[in-house]
Design a protein around this motif. Structure first.
Motif, PDB file in Angstrom:
ATOM      1  N   UNK A 109      -9.892   5.820 -11.634  1.00  0.00           N
ATOM      2  CA  UNK A 109     -11.159   6.408 -12.081  1.00  0.00           C
ATOM      3  C   UNK A 109     -10.963   7.857 -12.521  1.00  0.00           C
ATOM      4  N   UNK A 110     -10.231   8.620 -11.728  1.00  0.00           N
ATOM      5  CA  UNK A 110      -9.996  10.030 -12.053  1.00  0.00           C
ATOM      6  C   UNK A 110      -9.265  10.166 -13.386  1.00  0.00           C
ATOM      7  N   UNK A 111      -8.218   9.360 -13.568  1.00  0.00           N
ATOM      8  CA  UNK A 111      -7.450   9.420 -14.815  1.00  0.00           C
ATOM      9  C   UNK A 111      -8.312   9.029 -16.020  1.00  0.00           C
ATOM     10  N   UNK A 112      -9.151   7.998 -15.855  1.00  0.00           N
ATOM     11  CA  UNK A 112     -10.021   7.575 -16.945  1.00  0.00           C
ATOM     12  C   UNK A 112     -11.013   8.671 -17.310  1.00  0.00           C
ATOM     13  N   UNK A 113     -11.576   9.337 -16.294  1.00  0.00           N
ATOM     14  CA  UNK A 113     -12.528  10.417 -16.558  1.00  0.00           C
ATOM     15  C   UNK A 113     -11.862  11.583 -17.279  1.00  0.00           C
ATOM     16  N   UNK A 114     -10.689  11.988 -16.831  1.00  0.00           N
ATOM     17  CA  UNK A 114      -9.971  13.092 -17.473  1.00  0.00           C
ATOM     18  C   UNK A 114      -9.599  12.713 -18.898  1.00  0.00           C
ATOM     19  N   UNK A 115      -9.136  11.489 -19.084  1.00  0.00           N
ATOM     20  CA  UNK A 115      -8.747  11.027 -20.416  1.00  0.00           C
ATOM     21  C   UNK A 115      -9.944  11.030 -21.366  1.00  0.00           C
ATOM     22  N   UNK A 116     -11.086  10.528 -20.901  1.00  0.00           N
ATOM     23  CA  UNK A 116     -12.289  10.504 -21.739  1.00  0.00           C
ATOM     24  C   UNK A 116     -12.766  11.919 -22.040  1.00  0.00           C
ATOM     25  N   UNK A 123       0.813  -1.218   0.000  1.00  0.00           N
ATOM     26  CA  UNK A 123       0.000   0.000   0.000  1.00  0.00           C
ATOM     27  C   UNK A 123       0.847   1.270   0.000  1.00  0.00           C
ATOM     28  N   UNK A 124       2.050   1.180   0.522  1.00  0.00           N
ATOM     29  CA  UNK A 124       2.894   2.369   0.649  1.00  0.00           C
ATOM     30  C   UNK A 124       3.523   2.783  -0.677  1.00  0.00           C
ATOM     31  N   UNK A 125       3.646   1.851  -1.608  1.00  0.00           N
ATOM     32  CA  UNK A 125       4.277   2.158  -2.897  1.00  0.00           C
ATOM     33  C   UNK A 125       3.296   2.906  -3.794  1.00  0.00           C
ATOM     34  N   UNK A 126       3.827   3.731  -4.700  1.00  0.00           N
ATOM     35  CA  UNK A 126       2.932   4.430  -5.636  1.00  0.00           C
ATOM     36  C   UNK A 126       2.468   3.485  -6.741  1.00  0.00           C
ATOM     37  N   UNK A 127       1.332   3.781  -7.364  1.00  0.00           N
ATOM     38  CA  UNK A 127       0.872   2.946  -8.474  1.00  0.00           C
ATOM     39  C   UNK A 127       1.742   3.162  -9.706  1.00  0.00           C
ATOM     40  N   UNK A 128       1.655   2.256 -10.640  1.00  0.00           N
ATOM     41  CA  UNK A 128       2.436   2.327 -11.885  1.00  0.00           C
ATOM     42  C   UNK A 128       1.757   3.328 -12.825  1.00  0.00           C
ATOM     43  N   UNK A 129       2.316   4.527 -12.892  1.00  0.00           N
ATOM     44  CA  UNK A 129       1.731   5.615 -13.697  1.00  0.00           C
ATOM     45  C   UNK A 129       1.719   5.277 -15.193  1.00  0.00           C
ATOM     46  N   UNK A 130       2.768   4.621 -15.675  1.00  0.00           N
ATOM     47  CA  UNK A 130       2.811   4.253 -17.092  1.00  0.00           C
ATOM     48  C   UNK A 130       1.665   3.328 -17.463  1.00  0.00           C
ATOM     49  N   UNK A 131       1.357   2.396 -16.579  1.00  0.00           N
ATOM     50  CA  UNK A 131       0.278   1.450 -16.837  1.00  0.00           C
ATOM     51  C   UNK A 131      -1.094   2.125 -16.778  1.00  0.00           C
ATOM     52  N   UNK A 132      -1.228   3.159 -15.963  1.00  0.00           N
ATOM     53  CA  UNK A 132      -2.494   3.904 -15.940  1.00  0.00           C
ATOM     54  C   UNK A 132      -2.688   4.591 -17.290  1.00  0.00           C
ATOM     55  N   UNK A 133      -1.624   5.177 -17.825  1.00  0.00           N
ATOM     56  CA  UNK A 133      -1.689   5.778 -19.157  1.00  0.00           C
ATOM     57  C   UNK A 133      -2.009   4.744 -20.223  1.00  0.00           C
ATOM     58  N   UNK A 134      -1.430   3.571 -20.090  1.00  0.00           N
ATOM     59  CA  UNK A 134      -1.695   2.494 -21.048  1.00  0.00           C
ATOM     60  C   UNK A 134      -3.156   2.056 -20.962  1.00  0.00           C
TER      61      UNK A 134
END
Length: 119
Positions: free
Chosen positions: A104-111, A51-62
């Protein structure tokens, strides 16, 4: 008699229930040969090991790019995220819940950006 029952158990583990050795038998196929949906793989790679690590930002973009190309997968993705959120809330793993909200936030902004770019 005891050794015969042990060998029977071992042989059932090695051979399928039908007793044949055909390639098409599901019990003999390698697990890796079963297809995995691409979005499930991307989602699994987004979440960190702890939980302490950040999520994979590249994969969110993918994932955002994948959703743009495959909008019919949106219901499946949101259902997965919803189930994951409920599971993490029950386990009180709030770090992973934050990752779900971030996705969810990234998907909404992307859409929103893609829709604004079309018109």
């Amino acid at each position: 008699m005891g050794s015969a029952s042990v060998s029977g158990v071992v042989s059932r583990k090695v051979l399928p229930a039908c007793g044949g050795l055909c390639y098409f038998c599901p019990s003999l196929r390698a697990r890796s040969r079963q297809p995995v949906k691409r979005y499930k793989k991307i989602l699994a790679e987004i979440f960190p090991a702890t939980q302490e690590e950040p999520p994979n930002e590249r994969r969110i973009g993918k994932l955002c790019d994948y959703v743009a190309r495959n909008p019919h997968r949106v219901p499946n993705i949101t259902e997965y995220l919803e189930q994951r959120c409920y599971k993490d809330l029950r386990k009180e793993q709030y770090g992973f819940v934050k990752v779900v909200v971030l996705i969810y936030r990234r998907l909404l902004v992307s859409c929103k950006d893609r829709i604004a770019g079309r018109y």
